[in-house]
Design a protein around this motif. Structure first.
Motif, PDB file in Angstrom:
ATOM      1  N   MET A  55       0.935  -1.151  -0.133  1.00 58.45           N
ATOM      2  CA  MET A  55      -0.052  -0.026  -0.084  1.00 58.45           C
ATOM      3  C   MET A  55       0.815   1.244  -0.139  1.00 58.45           C
ATOM      4  SD  MET A  55      -3.064  -0.999   2.652  1.00 58.45           S
ATOM      5  CE  MET A  55      -1.815  -1.205   4.253  1.00 58.45           C
ATOM      6  N   PRO A  56       0.333   2.529  -0.694  1.00 56.58           N
ATOM      7  CA  PRO A  56       1.089   3.613  -0.427  1.00 56.58           C
ATOM      8  C   PRO A  56       1.143   4.174   1.013  1.00 56.58           C
ATOM      9  CG  PRO A  56      -1.012   3.885  -1.055  1.00 56.58           C
ATOM     10  CD  PRO A  56      -0.954   2.515  -1.233  1.00 56.58           C
ATOM     11  N   GLU A  57       2.453   4.812   1.089  1.00 53.11           N
ATOM     12  CA  GLU A  57       2.694   5.588   2.289  1.00 53.11           C
ATOM     13  C   GLU A  57       3.152   4.656   3.432  1.00 53.11           C
ATOM     14  OE1 GLU A  57      -0.462   7.974   3.435  1.00 53.11           O
ATOM     15  OE2 GLU A  57      -0.902   8.739   1.520  1.00 53.11           O
ATOM     16  N   MET A  58       2.469   3.785   3.800  1.00 56.51           N
ATOM     17  CA  MET A  58       2.811   3.089   4.811  1.00 56.51           C
ATOM     18  C   MET A  58       2.433   1.598   4.536  1.00 56.51           C
ATOM     19  SD  MET A  58       1.609   2.574   8.822  1.00 56.51           S
ATOM     20  CE  MET A  58       2.501   4.100   9.632  1.00 56.51           C
ATOM     21  N   ASP A  59       3.286   0.440   4.364  1.00 58.61           N
ATOM     22  CA  ASP A  59       2.951  -1.024   3.827  1.00 58.61           C
ATOM     23  C   ASP A  59       2.247  -1.653   5.074  1.00 58.61           C
ATOM     24  OD1 ASP A  59       4.882  -2.049   5.422  1.00 58.61           O
ATOM     25  OD2 ASP A  59       6.414  -2.077   3.947  1.00 58.61           O
ATOM     26  N   GLY A  60       1.817  -2.907   4.779  1.00 59.26           N
ATOM     27  CA  GLY A  60       0.913  -3.561   5.851  1.00 59.26           C
ATOM     28  C   GLY A  60       1.883  -4.030   7.023  1.00 59.26           C
ATOM     29  N   VAL A  61       3.045  -4.357   6.766  1.00 56.40           N
ATOM     30  CA  VAL A  61       3.773  -4.915   7.753  1.00 56.40           C
ATOM     31  C   VAL A  61       4.130  -3.916   8.840  1.00 56.40           C
ATOM     32  CG1 VAL A  61       6.284  -5.712   8.413  1.00 56.40           C
ATOM     33  CG2 VAL A  61       4.900  -6.596   6.459  1.00 56.40           C
ATOM     34  N   ARG A  62       4.429  -2.494   8.409  1.00 61.26           N
ATOM     35  CA  ARG A  62       4.765  -1.581   9.148  1.00 61.26           C
ATOM     36  C   ARG A  62       3.639  -1.042  10.085  1.00 61.26           C
ATOM     37  NH1 ARG A  62       6.494   3.275   5.492  1.00 61.26           N
ATOM     38  NH2 ARG A  62       6.506   4.280   7.674  1.00 61.26           N
ATOM     39  N   CYS A  63       2.331  -0.947   9.296  1.00 60.42           N
ATOM     40  CA  CYS A  63       1.131  -0.830   9.897  1.00 60.42           C
ATOM     41  C   CYS A  63       0.953  -1.964  11.133  1.00 60.42           C
ATOM     42  CB  CYS A  63       0.012  -1.101   8.951  1.00 60.42           C
ATOM     43  SG  CYS A  63      -1.705  -0.682   9.687  1.00 60.42           S
ATOM     44  N   ALA A  64       1.032  -3.057  10.782  1.00 59.85           N
ATOM     45  CA  ALA A  64       1.003  -4.280  11.908  1.00 59.85           C
ATOM     46  C   ALA A  64       1.906  -3.947  13.093  1.00 59.85           C
ATOM     47  CB  ALA A  64       0.953  -5.669  11.171  1.00 59.85           C
ATOM     48  N   THR A  65       3.277  -3.466  12.793  1.00 55.42           N
ATOM     49  CA  THR A  65       4.029  -3.358  13.858  1.00 55.42           C
ATOM     50  C   THR A  65       3.621  -2.072  14.976  1.00 55.42           C
ATOM     51  OG1 THR A  65       6.085  -4.169  12.487  1.00 55.42           O
ATOM     52  CG2 THR A  65       6.361  -2.714  14.298  1.00 55.42           C
ATOM     53  N   ALA A  66       3.072  -1.076  14.149  1.00 54.12           N
ATOM     54  CA  ALA A  66       2.493   0.052  14.956  1.00 54.12           C
ATOM     55  C   ALA A  66       1.219  -0.556  15.686  1.00 54.12           C
ATOM     56  CB  ALA A  66       1.973   1.013  14.065  1.00 54.12           C
ATOM     57  N   LEU A  67       0.405  -1.292  14.894  1.00 55.08           N
ATOM     58  CA  LEU A  67      -0.689  -1.926  15.805  1.00 55.08           C
ATOM     59  C   LEU A  67      -0.439  -2.594  17.054  1.00 55.08           C
ATOM     60  CD1 LEU A  67      -2.997  -2.783  12.793  1.00 55.08           C
ATOM     61  CD2 LEU A  67      -3.437  -0.791  14.322  1.00 55.08           C
ATOM     62  N   ASN A  68       0.549  -3.316  17.022  1.00 61.43           N
ATOM     63  CA  ASN A  68       1.041  -4.211  17.861  1.00 61.43           C
ATOM     64  C   ASN A  68       1.494  -3.413  19.170  1.00 61.43           C
ATOM     65  OD1 ASN A  68       0.470  -6.705  17.115  1.00 61.43           O
ATOM     66  ND2 ASN A  68       2.416  -6.738  15.918  1.00 61.43           N
ATOM     67  N   GLU A  69       1.802  -1.993  18.929  1.00 62.83           N
ATOM     68  CA  GLU A  69       2.132  -1.287  20.260  1.00 62.83           C
ATOM     69  C   GLU A  69       0.828  -0.612  20.830  1.00 62.83           C
ATOM     70  OE1 GLU A  69       5.429  -0.781  21.100  1.00 62.83           O
ATOM     71  OE2 GLU A  69       5.838  -2.287  19.312  1.00 62.83           O
ATOM     72  N   LEU A  70      -0.113  -0.790  20.385  1.00 60.51           N
ATOM     73  CA  LEU A  70      -1.469  -0.465  21.021  1.00 60.51           C
ATOM     74  C   LEU A  70      -1.877  -1.361  22.270  1.00 60.51           C
ATOM     75  CD1 LEU A  70      -3.939   0.339  18.024  1.00 60.51           C
ATOM     76  CD2 LEU A  70      -2.295   1.885  19.003  1.00 60.51           C
ATOM     77  N   ASP A  71      -2.381  -0.662  23.282  1.00 64.56           N
ATOM     78  CA  ASP A  71      -2.716  -1.324  24.446  1.00 64.56           C
ATOM     79  C   ASP A  71      -3.750  -2.501  24.176  1.00 64.56           C
ATOM     80  OD1 ASP A  71      -1.423   0.477  26.000  1.00 64.56           O
ATOM     81  OD2 ASP A  71      -3.191   1.750  26.352  1.00 64.56           O
ATOM     82  N   HIS A  72      -4.854  -2.295  23.040  1.00 63.39           N
ATOM     83  CA  HIS A  72      -5.494  -3.355  22.849  1.00 63.39           C
ATOM     84  C   HIS A  72      -5.369  -3.462  21.064  1.00 63.39           C
ATOM     85  CE1 HIS A  72      -7.227  -3.568  27.035  1.00 63.39           C
ATOM     86  NE2 HIS A  72      -7.215  -2.088  26.915  1.00 63.39           N
ATOM     87  N   PRO A  73      -4.295  -4.127  20.740  1.00 63.91           N
ATOM     88  CA  PRO A  73      -4.460  -4.657  19.424  1.00 63.91           C
ATOM     89  C   PRO A  73      -5.172  -5.451  19.007  1.00 63.91           C
ATOM     90  CG  PRO A  73      -2.625  -5.593  20.378  1.00 63.91           C
ATOM     91  CD  PRO A  73      -3.391  -4.793  21.622  1.00 63.91           C
ATOM     92  N   ILE A  87       7.190 -14.188   5.941  1.00 60.90           N
ATOM     93  CA  ILE A  87       8.102 -14.416   7.071  1.00 60.90           C
ATOM     94  C   ILE A  87       7.804 -13.270   7.909  1.00 60.90           C
ATOM     95  CG2 ILE A  87      10.147 -14.713   7.965  1.00 60.90           C
ATOM     96  CD1 ILE A  87       8.808 -17.242   7.126  1.00 60.90           C
ATOM     97  N   ALA A  88       7.954 -12.028   7.477  1.00 56.70           N
ATOM     98  CA  ALA A  88       7.780 -10.650   8.162  1.00 56.70           C
ATOM     99  C   ALA A  88       6.429 -10.403   8.460  1.00 56.70           C
ATOM    100  CB  ALA A  88       7.974  -9.526   7.045  1.00 56.70           C
ATOM    101  N   ALA A  89       5.414 -11.123   7.905  1.00 54.54           N
ATOM    102  CA  ALA A  89       4.003 -10.845   8.568  1.00 54.54           C
ATOM    103  C   ALA A  89       3.841 -11.688   9.842  1.00 54.54           C
ATOM    104  CB  ALA A  89       3.075 -11.730   7.396  1.00 54.54           C
TER     105      ALA A  89
END
Length: 245
Positions: A55-73, A87-89
């Motif tokens: 995806m443009p701007e932020m790919d899904g792997v980077r997005c997932a990494t950010a989501l995992n930092e949330l209190d309730h991912p 593997i990255a996924a």
């Protein structure tokens, strides 16, 4: 379940939305980029996110990494046209990896897993982990003629070295993977145990250790008739492990 669907391709996104809604789940938000997905998750607190990777701007792997930092991912299921991100996924704690066009049955199966391992459980798992360690995987990704297959660790009997690949022997058959035995042994040290320089076993399926000709030993497994030789070098450690199980 409450679900966010993120894909920058409108037709692909609409297809996922339709399958989700026809299956009785609720689509609480749609997103076209990783940044939009993060905002939607923060606002809606979904149980699951269906996430594209390219995806443009932020790919899904980077997005997932950010989501995992949330209190309730949310539980993360990747839906992508590319098989080489598997593997990255799973290092990003994904519980599913589907290739486009997503098969309805496979998607429903992945959603079923998400229901059993919800966001709260994932959060508790992460609290117990060393924050500097790699995220724990529950699956091993293998490329086959059917695309990317996800082999659940609990379904693996043993792994053996085969030239530059590793053979994973599991309940549904045998697949080849790129990971080395050493990498698997280090990552899953509590579950996979070395019995030979060319073999590691899943301790959950270890039945017993037996003597064969000339003082050699082999292991037998629960549920299958196959055996594996145990090297003299690894025999003492295996005996200690069995005594402490």
């Amino acid at each position: 379940m409450r679900i966010v669907v993120c894909d920058d391709e409108p037709l692909a996104r609409e297809r996922l939305v339709r399958i989700v809604q026809e299956s009785g789940h609720e689509v609480v938000a749609q997103a076209m980029t990783g940044a939009e997905a993060i905002t939607a998750v923060k606002m809606q607190q979904p149980d699951v996110i269906l996430l594209d990777i390219r995806m443009p701007e932020m790919d899904g792997v980077r997005c997932a990494t950010a989501l995992n930092e949330l209190d309730h991912p949310p539980a993360i299921i990747f839906v992508t046209a590319y098989d080489h991100y598997a593997i990255a996924a799973f290092k990003a704690n994904a519980i599913g990896y589907l290739l486009k066009p997503a098969n309805k049955d496979e998607l429903l199966e992945a959603l079923g897993k998400a229901k059993n391992l919800n966001a709260a459980q994932l959060n508790e798992i992460r609290k117990l982990e060393d924050p500097t360690a790699r995220p724990l995987r529950e699956h091993i990704a293998a490329r086959t003629h059917r695309g990317v297959e996800l082999i659940n660790l609990k379904d693996i009997y043993y792994c053996t070295a085969d030239q530059k690949y590793v053979k994973v022997h599991h309940k549904e058959g045998v697949v080849l993977i790129d990971d080395t035995l050493k990498e698997l042994e280090q990552e899953f040290s509590e579950r996979l145990f070395r019995v030979h320089r060319n073999a590691i076993i899943n301790l959950s399926y270890l039945d017993f250790l037996e003597t064969i000709d000339s003082g050699q030993y082999q292991v037998r497994f629960k549920g299958i008739d196959e055996t594996l030789a145990v090297s003299r070098r690894h025999l003492p450690a295996l005996r200690d492990k069995i005594q402490n199980m």
